[in-house]
Write a protein that holds these residues in place. Structure first.
Motif, mmCIF file in Angstrom:
data_model
loop_
_atom_site.group_PDB
_atom_site.id
_atom_site.type_symbol
_atom_site.label_atom_id
_atom_site.label_comp_id
_atom_site.label_asym_id
_atom_site.label_seq_id
_atom_site.Cartn_x
_atom_site.Cartn_y
_atom_site.Cartn_z
ATOM 1 N N ILE A 10 18.624 13.678 -43.407
ATOM 2 C CA ILE A 10 18.118 14.481 -44.358
ATOM 3 C C ILE A 10 19.159 15.719 -44.515
ATOM 4 N N LEU A 11 19.301 16.508 -43.572
ATOM 5 C CA LEU A 11 20.015 17.589 -43.455
ATOM 6 C C LEU A 11 21.310 17.664 -43.969
ATOM 7 N N MET A 12 22.168 16.197 -43.554
ATOM 8 C CA MET A 12 23.462 16.045 -44.101
ATOM 9 C C MET A 12 23.477 15.893 -45.576
ATOM 10 N N VAL A 13 22.239 15.160 -46.417
ATOM 11 C CA VAL A 13 22.295 14.839 -47.436
ATOM 12 C C VAL A 13 22.319 16.173 -48.306
ATOM 13 N N LEU A 14 21.264 16.891 -47.876
ATOM 14 C CA LEU A 14 20.811 18.341 -48.631
ATOM 15 C C LEU A 14 21.982 19.005 -48.476
ATOM 16 N N LEU A 15 22.745 19.197 -47.355
ATOM 17 C CA LEU A 15 23.901 20.227 -47.181
ATOM 18 C C LEU A 15 25.148 19.708 -48.211
ATOM 19 N N SER A 16 25.228 18.256 -48.476
ATOM 20 C CA SER A 16 26.112 17.776 -49.294
ATOM 21 C C SER A 16 25.739 18.090 -50.705
ATOM 22 N N ILE A 17 24.617 18.166 -51.160
ATOM 23 C CA ILE A 17 23.992 18.314 -52.514
ATOM 24 C C ILE A 17 24.265 19.909 -52.814
ATOM 25 N N TRP A 18 23.722 20.618 -51.874
ATOM 26 C CA TRP A 18 24.034 22.026 -51.972
ATOM 27 C C TRP A 18 25.401 22.512 -52.058
ATOM 28 N N GLY A 19 26.318 22.107 -51.416
ATOM 29 C CA GLY A 19 27.843 22.145 -51.171
ATOM 30 C C GLY A 19 28.288 21.950 -52.812
ATOM 31 N N TRP A 319 25.854 34.211 -56.065
ATOM 32 C CA TRP A 319 24.964 34.265 -54.902
ATOM 33 C C TRP A 319 23.606 34.088 -54.996
ATOM 34 N N ILE A 320 22.859 34.596 -56.091
ATOM 35 C CA ILE A 320 21.733 34.242 -56.044
ATOM 36 C C ILE A 320 21.306 32.816 -56.511
ATOM 37 N N GLU A 321 22.027 32.441 -57.434
ATOM 38 C CA GLU A 321 21.969 30.924 -57.820
ATOM 39 C C GLU A 321 22.054 29.956 -56.684
ATOM 40 N N VAL A 322 23.318 30.267 -55.671
ATOM 41 C CA VAL A 322 23.564 29.660 -54.544
ATOM 42 C C VAL A 322 22.358 29.612 -53.529
ATOM 43 N N LEU A 323 21.652 30.728 -53.298
ATOM 44 C CA LEU A 323 20.732 30.899 -52.343
ATOM 45 C C LEU A 323 19.416 30.390 -52.871
ATOM 46 N N PHE A 324 19.087 30.299 -54.346
ATOM 47 C CA PHE A 324 18.026 29.942 -54.806
ATOM 48 C C PHE A 324 18.025 28.435 -54.792
ATOM 49 N N THR A 325 19.132 27.799 -55.017
ATOM 50 C CA THR A 325 19.272 26.320 -54.974
ATOM 51 C C THR A 325 19.309 25.949 -53.516
ATOM 52 N N GLY A 326 19.882 26.658 -52.604
ATOM 53 C CA GLY A 326 19.548 26.366 -51.261
ATOM 54 C C GLY A 326 18.068 26.303 -50.651
ATOM 55 N N LEU A 327 17.379 27.249 -51.055
ATOM 56 C CA LEU A 327 15.956 27.298 -50.899
ATOM 57 C C LEU A 327 15.139 26.079 -51.633
ATOM 58 N N PHE A 328 15.579 25.775 -52.956
ATOM 59 C CA PHE A 328 15.158 24.702 -53.527
ATOM 60 C C PHE A 328 15.221 23.257 -52.916
ATOM 61 N N LEU A 329 16.528 23.242 -52.785
ATOM 62 C CA LEU A 329 16.914 22.001 -51.762
ATOM 63 C C LEU A 329 16.292 21.929 -50.376
ATOM 64 N N GLY A 330 16.189 22.894 -49.734
ATOM 65 C CA GLY A 330 15.113 22.935 -48.475
ATOM 66 C C GLY A 330 13.713 22.555 -48.853
ATOM 67 N N LEU A 331 13.327 22.898 -49.916
ATOM 68 C CA LEU A 331 11.850 22.471 -50.183
ATOM 69 C C LEU A 331 11.779 21.146 -50.396
ATOM 70 N N ILE A 332 12.814 20.686 -51.176
ATOM 71 C CA ILE A 332 12.712 19.271 -51.621
ATOM 72 C C ILE A 332 13.087 18.240 -50.338
ATOM 73 N N GLY A 333 13.828 18.854 -49.641
ATOM 74 C CA GLY A 333 13.980 18.190 -48.178
ATOM 75 C C GLY A 333 12.832 18.009 -47.130
ATOM 76 N N PHE A 334 12.335 19.234 -47.390
ATOM 77 C CA PHE A 334 10.978 19.331 -46.501
ATOM 78 C C PHE A 334 10.065 18.426 -47.031
ATOM 79 N N ILE A 335 9.674 18.162 -48.607
ATOM 80 C CA ILE A 335 8.760 17.407 -48.961
ATOM 81 C C ILE A 335 9.219 15.717 -48.830
ATOM 82 N N ALA A 336 10.513 15.504 -48.935
ATOM 83 C CA ALA A 336 11.064 14.254 -48.799
ATOM 84 C C ALA A 336 10.819 13.818 -47.457
#
Length: 903
Positions: A10-19, A319-336
């Motif tokens: 899950i971490l690898m997938v989320l990092l790939s999407i975030w990148g 940077w706000i968008e990048v940070l916000f997206t990271g937080l959002f993807l983290g949330l999605i990862g947690f839910i998944a």
């Protein structure tokens, strides 16, 4: 062990999407920066052009008012005698000293006169220095004195660089020298600072400055801080007291740029460019505009610098968008992760409710079970409003049914969906959200719940739309600007390669728009342009592109026309007529009703034409020009054959200007005789010997001269030559009694100074005006018969004579003869040709002769080619003739020989 690897997966997938998302944000950031930098570069260039144009207009005024007059020019002519030059210098200085003081206040520093050989006669800025040859070091003087043409542009010089304006001076056709009015670069920098007080400016010179300067002035310049080997004026040893050192801000900017090798490399390319540097963590935009001299050689660069806080804001948003997206993807990862563990109690959703994103949980039938506080804050719906409802309650209606079908298909297939959606708040206001939906399944793989998370991105969407609008849409009308039109047109060209359908470009120009601006002001003109844009948008089809190229020029791009040429042409002509009808309705401009009709040009194109964007624009523009030429309020389809005719006219217009400048015209003389064959005078006829094409018929070049307005200077040249020739005849006993007829064009007669011009030429050569016949056609007098009558009466009172040419072919012959002071009627050649076999022509000719005798007017027939025609005219009462029966038009020497032979 499984759970350990599940975390890693899950971490690898989320990092790939975030990148990937961060990279897209970064690309968008760079695109926005490029748009802003290009816009600032364009604005800086406009400011610089405005400053130089203002200088040009000011110098034109000083030249016309203070220099280009007979008194000054006569003094310069006296300077051709070396013994009188000191007196001329003193006289010029006394006459223009006060004027030069005003020039200095207006920023003009160098004001000097030179002789025709480029020898300096008088420098007002340094009157003690004269006699040196400026042609050796100044191409401006070489051009002005050698080719007798005005020269404008930047020039380095040997002491001071500046914006040069050198005007050739002519007195009665004789070149007597030239005059220079120049502005220092520091003056231009002062003026441009007034346009943009937030920016600071400097000017740096090309490395060749050191080779061009006199050695004694090297200390007045110093190496530039902006780039190696470039130069700037030295404030510690200035040529002028107003040279100031660079500010601390500009010194910091220059120091930052010195470390950037791209600056020197970019300047070597001689193109405008933008550099961004950081000072104290803040972005500074530095614009480099190349300045070229008169010989199109790079003189140096105008450098402007100013804070670019908007770039820093873009970085912050990134940077706000990048940070916000990271937080959002983290949330999605947690839910998944929690869903994969099949936690049916949805504890993950309860934990997620503490975040800022809006959350919504539904059952398998898509009925809302729970929402969080952020959901209520964004949508305006409370928990009680939505529990048990379908999420469709938020639908804005903007997305189609197919959009939702695709969304649920992807969600059912992949278990997750991410995208942007327009939804509607409880108040009815629409907002844009970034939405993710996750399908929650039980151990058997059956969906039991859906979890939706979203946040409001309306502001970001508006900011993005505003940036796009600034880059692609016209600020006044909101229509597509030139850049977007060109993009859409290129897309249309690419599209028809696949569809094989026709497309069309309409080029629209509003008739009489300039009259509105001139009479009511630009405010009313802008209101008209806005309403034109609104009408175009209402009249076109959905999907068509409407754009404004500038001024009153609009374009409409129609795509998806029929693949058959005839049907496509008919289809677009119907659309164009609809636009013409709509744009021709009266416009309400703040209570002022105004009518401005359109001239529309059409250019059809398909995959078989292989045309470029510029070629399509040029064809549509040409078709619009055809509509203008037909009188306006018309639609014209591009005609390649007519395009070739127009291009030939443009080339001929350029050749006519050269012919006038290089004296390629000649006058031929056709004798006018009486019944016995005795010569009475001649008509002067214009001939043009082209240096490469040979003789060009007047029937070919006169219409082009009339359309371009060149007929006025050409006609004035004919009158001047006629006055000169007629005056010379007075010294020859064989020629002194002859009259000379010269033709006057309608455009000449329209000129306000027509009477003064005719009188001036006659006085200049001491011409006996009673022997000068000015020939005018009756039709040319209809434009403003009151004005024409006033002018002709004024000249008649001074002794001038007038002949009515081509009489009988117009619409108001009797009115012309009755109200205008004609002394002669000229029977048109068309009557003479038909005289022997057409009874109507004979009757009309008899009537003209009888009427002329009753009004005591002289009669002459032109185009007489046979003895039978002459004899018939004599029977009818006409005794003066002109035509090939007696002589064709002759060059001057042959005409003199003819006169002496006849005499």
């Amino acid at each position: 062990m499984f759970m350990k690897y599940l975390h890693l997966w899950i971490l690898m997938v989320l990092l790939s999407i975030w990148g990937s998302v961060s990279w897209l944000f970064y690309l968008h950031l760079n695109s926005d920066k490029q748009h802003l930098n290009q816009q600032c570069l364009t604005n800086a260039n406009l400011d610089w052009n405005a400053v130089t144009l203002l200088q040009q207009k000011g110098k034109d005024v000083y030249f016309d008012v203070a220099v280009n007059n007979t008194k000054i020019l006569s003094l310069l002519k006296e300077a051709s005698n070396p013994t009188k030059r000191d007196d001329v210098r003193q006289a010029l200085y006394q006459l223009l000293e006060t004027t030069y003081a005003k020039m200095v206040k207006d920023g003009i520093y160098q004001f000097q006169f030179t002789l025709p050989d480029s020898t300096s006669l008088l420098r007002f800025h340094a009157p003690r220095y004269f006699g040196d040859n400026l042609g050796d070091i100044r191409s401006s003087y070489q051009s002005a004195n050698r080719f007798h043409k005005e020269v404008q542009g930047f020039e380095l010089g040997r002491i001071v660089a500046g914006l040069r304006y050198v005007f050739p001076l002519n007195l009665k056709g004789e070149h007597v020298g030239s005059v220079e009015l120049s502005t220092r670069l520091e003056t231009l920098l002062h003026h441009i600072r007034l346009l943009d007080k937030d920016a600071q400016y400097a000017f740096i010179f090309h490395p060749r400055l050191q080779n061009a300067l006199f050695e004694t002035f090297h200390s007045n310049y110093m190496p530039s801080l902006f780039a190696e080997n470039w130069w700037m004026e030295n404030p510690k040893s200035p040529l002028f007291s107003d040279i100031k050192p660079l500010s601390d801000y500009m010194n910091e900017v220059a120091s930052s740029l010195q470390q950037n090798m791209n600056v020197s490399e970019s300047m070597e390319q001689e193109k405008p460019f933008v550099q961004v540097v950081k000072l104290d963590g803040m972005s500074q935009r530095v614009i480099f505009l190349p300045v070229f001299d008169i010989e199109n050689t790079l003189l140096g660069y105008l450098v402007s610098a100013r804070p670019a806080s908007e770039l820093d804001r873009l970085d912050e948003n990134f940077w706000i968008e990048v940070l916000f997206t990271g937080l959002f993807l983290g949330l999605i990862g947690f839910i998944a992760f929690r869903v994969m563990k099949h936690q049916d109690d949805l504890r993950v959703a309860a934990t997620a409710f503490n975040v800022q994103e809006a959350m919504m949980i539904t059952d398998e039938n898509r009925k809302i079970l729970r929402v969080n506080k952020a959901f209520s804050d964004i949508t305006g719906y409370s928990k009680e409003d939505v529990v048990g409802q379908d999420p469709k309650i938020l639908s804005s209606g903007r997305q189609s049914r197919e959009f939702y079908m695709d969304m649920w298909a992807e969600l059912n297939e992949k278990g997750v969906w991410l995208g942007d959606v327009w939804n509607r708040r409880k108040s009815g206001q629409e907002y844009y959200e970034r939405l993710s939906i996750l399908a929650v399944k039980n151990r058997q793989g059956v969906v039991t719940h859906y979890v939706g998370a979203f946040f409001d991105i309306t502001k970001s969407k508006k900011d993005e739309a505003e940036i796009r609008r600034l880059g692609f849409f016209d600020s006044l009308t909101g229509l597509a600007n030139r850049r977007l039109v060109m993009n859409r047109l290129q897309h249309a060209i690419d599209s028809i390669q696949r569809t094989h359908q026709y497309a069309a470009l309409l080029f629209i120009d509003m008739d009489r728009f300039k009259n509105l601006n001139d009479t009511k002001g630009h405010e009313f003109g802008d209101k008209l342009l806005v309403q034109v844009g609104e009408r175009l948008n209402l009249a076109v089809r959905e999907g068509d592109t409407v754009g404004r190229l500038g001024g009153d020029e609009f374009v409409v791009l129609f795509e998806g026309l029929d693949s058959c040429l005839d049907k496509a042409a008919h289809e677009v002509e119907v659309l164009a007529e609809k636009l013409k009808e709509s744009l021709s309705e009266p416009y309400d401009l703040s209570g002022f009703s105004y009518i401005s009709t359109p001239s529309i040009g059409l250019a059809l194109f398909s995959d078989s034409h292989r045309l470029t964007v510029d070629e399509i624009l040029r064809k549509a523009d040409s078709a619009m020009y055809q509509a203008k030429q037909s009188g306006g309020h018309a639609v014209r389809l591009f005609d390649p054959q007519l395009q070739m005719i127009l291009e030939n006219k443009r080339r001929m217009e350029a050749d006519l200007k050269q012919a006038l400048m290089l004296s390629q015209f000649e006058l031929y003389y056709q004798p006018q005789v009486d019944q016995a064959g005795q010569i009475l005078g001649a008509e002067a006829l214009l001939r043009w010997r082209h240096p490469y094409k040979g003789w060009i018929s007047p029937q070919e070049f006169i219409p082009v001269a009339e359309e371009s307005g060149l007929i006025v200077p050409i006609g004035d040249w004919v009158v001047e030559q006629g006055c000169k020739v007629l005056a010379s005849w007075q010294e020859d006993a064989d020629l002194s009694a002859l009259t000379l007829a010269v033709n006057i064009s309608a455009e000449q007669l329209k000129q306000e100074d027509f009477v003064k011009t005719m009188v001036a030429y006659a006085k200049q050569y001491n011409t006996p005006v009673a022997k000068l016949k000015l020939e005018l056609t009756e039709s040319m007098l209809l434009h403003d018969i009151e004005d024409s009558t006033q002018k002709l009466n004024a000249l008649t009172n001074l002794g001038f004579k007038f002949s009515a040419d081509d009489f009988g072919t117009g619409y108001s012959s009797l009115l012309s003869v009755k109200n205008l002071p004609f002394q002669q009627i000229k029977i048109d050649q068309s009557f003479v040709e038909s005289l022997l076999f057409d009874s109507k022509a004979e009757a009309l000719t008899r009537s003209i002769i009888s009427m002329s005798k009753a009004l005591e007017l002289n009669v002459i027939a032109e185009g007489v080619e046979t003895l039978s025609q002459q004899q018939r005219l004599v029977v009818l009462g006409c005794y003066h003739f002109q035509g090939y029966l007696y002589s064709k038009p002759l060059p001057y020497s042959a005409f003199l020989a003819y006169c002496r032979h006849v005499v």
